[in-house]
Write an enzyme that holds these catalytic residues in place. Structure first.
Site, short mmCIF file in Angstrom:
data_model
loop_
_atom_site.label_atom_id
_atom_site.label_comp_id
_atom_site.label_asym_id
_atom_site.label_seq_id
_atom_site.Cartn_x
_atom_site.Cartn_y
_atom_site.Cartn_z
N SER A 26 68.48 56.12 82.76
CA SER A 26 67.08 56.34 83.12
C SER A 26 66.97 56.69 84.60
CB SER A 26 66.23 55.10 82.81
OG SER A 26 66.81 53.95 83.38
N ASP A 64 75.58 52.67 81.87
CA ASP A 64 75.27 53.56 80.74
C ASP A 64 76.27 54.70 80.67
OD1 ASP A 64 73.32 53.24 78.82
OD2 ASP A 64 71.68 53.83 80.15
N LYS A 93 77.35 50.74 78.08
CA LYS A 93 76.36 50.84 77.00
C LYS A 93 76.35 52.27 76.51
CE LYS A 93 71.67 50.80 77.74
NZ LYS A 93 71.29 52.15 77.25
N GLU A 95 74.47 54.91 73.32
CA GLU A 95 73.41 55.03 72.33
C GLU A 95 73.99 55.40 70.96
OE1 GLU A 95 70.31 57.69 73.65
OE2 GLU A 95 70.06 56.60 75.53
N GLU A 162 65.21 49.54 71.45
CA GLU A 162 64.14 50.15 72.25
C GLU A 162 63.04 50.71 71.34
OE1 GLU A 162 65.38 52.81 75.36
OE2 GLU A 162 63.35 53.49 75.75
#
Ligand code: KIV
Length: 245
Positions: A26, A64, A93, A95, A162
């Site tokens: 982000s 991330d 991390k 996704e 999320e």
């Protein structure tokens, strides 16, 4: 948990009781003004991770894995994670799960703690057609739950959920042995994460309903800058004691 992208805030967070810090992709949006997280690169994530780790002594730092870095084959995924861990991260991390199970498994087998990320996966924003709540239909809810179980079986140590309905987050969390960390996922998760700048109320133009500002940070910053500006123009800054003889 909170996100962090820089040394100064990491130093402050190291004095807090927060359990973990995420160097989130982000950063591409929050720090660099992009419309999505897709422009975050491994190089940039390593730079930010190093700065956060240097400031966040004693905190668990998750970095991330940016867009596509774990989708270009096992070797490329391992290289990306290697770079982030070498930059000082304690965990990575990534996704989703389908199609990169091999990367997740190899990371775990290599002693790298892996955090999953399900529900709204910002790196898939173009597939969704926007940043939208996920898991509202029966199919999507079932798929999200299946992926959470798959991540646990592959050895992930935690999962970020999320923007999913609160009931679904609770249903996913209950049978899992690993913790879920929610953002826009209600109180049924084991923990919560917010983007630090949202928590501090820095962006008055971006207020999704889950992002409660715990400070009017934008006002604090503007007030301080206005005071500086006025003091300079009034000739009261710098004072004698703020000057060298
Ligand atoms: O990149 C990020 O900041 C994240 C959080 C929103 C969980 O993935």
């Amino acid at each position: 948990m909170v996100t962090c992208y820089d040394y100064t805030f990491a130093r402050l967070l190291s004095k807090s009781a927060i359990d973990g810090i995420l160097v989130g992709d982000s950063a591409a949006m929050v720090m660099h003004g992009h419309a999505s997280t897709l422009s975050a690169s491994v190089e940039v994530m390593c730079l930010l991770t190093g700065a956060v780790v240097r400031g966040a002594a004693g905190k668990f730092v998750v970095a991330d894995m940016p867009f596509l870095s774990f989708r270009k084959g096992l070797a490329a995924g391992m290289d990306a994670a290697h770079a982030l861990m070498a930059a000082g991260a304690n965990a990575v991390k990534l996704e989703g799960v389908d199609g990169h199970e091999d990367v997740i498994q190899r990371l775990v087998q290599s002693g790298i703690p892996v955090m999953g990320h399900l529900g709204l996966q910002p790196q898939s924003v173009h597939a969704y057609g926007g940043f939208r709540v996920q898991g509202r239909s029966d199919d999507s809810a079932r798929e999200t739950a299946r992926r959470a179980t798959a991540l646990e079986e592959l050895g992930a140590f935690a999962i970020v959920l999320e923007c999913v309905p609160a009931d679904l987050a609770r249903q996913i969390t209950e049978p899992l042995r690993i913790p879920t960390i929610g953002i826009g996922a209600g109180t049924g998760c084991d923990g919560q994460i917010l983007v630090l700048q949202d928590l501090l109320g820095m962006n008055t133009d971006f207020r999704p309903k889950f992002a409660r500002p715990f400070l009017d940070g934008a006002r604090c910053v503007l007030d301080a800058v206005a005071q500086f500006d006025e003091a300079v123009k009034a000739g009261t800054f710098p004072a004698v004691e703020e000057s060298y003889s």
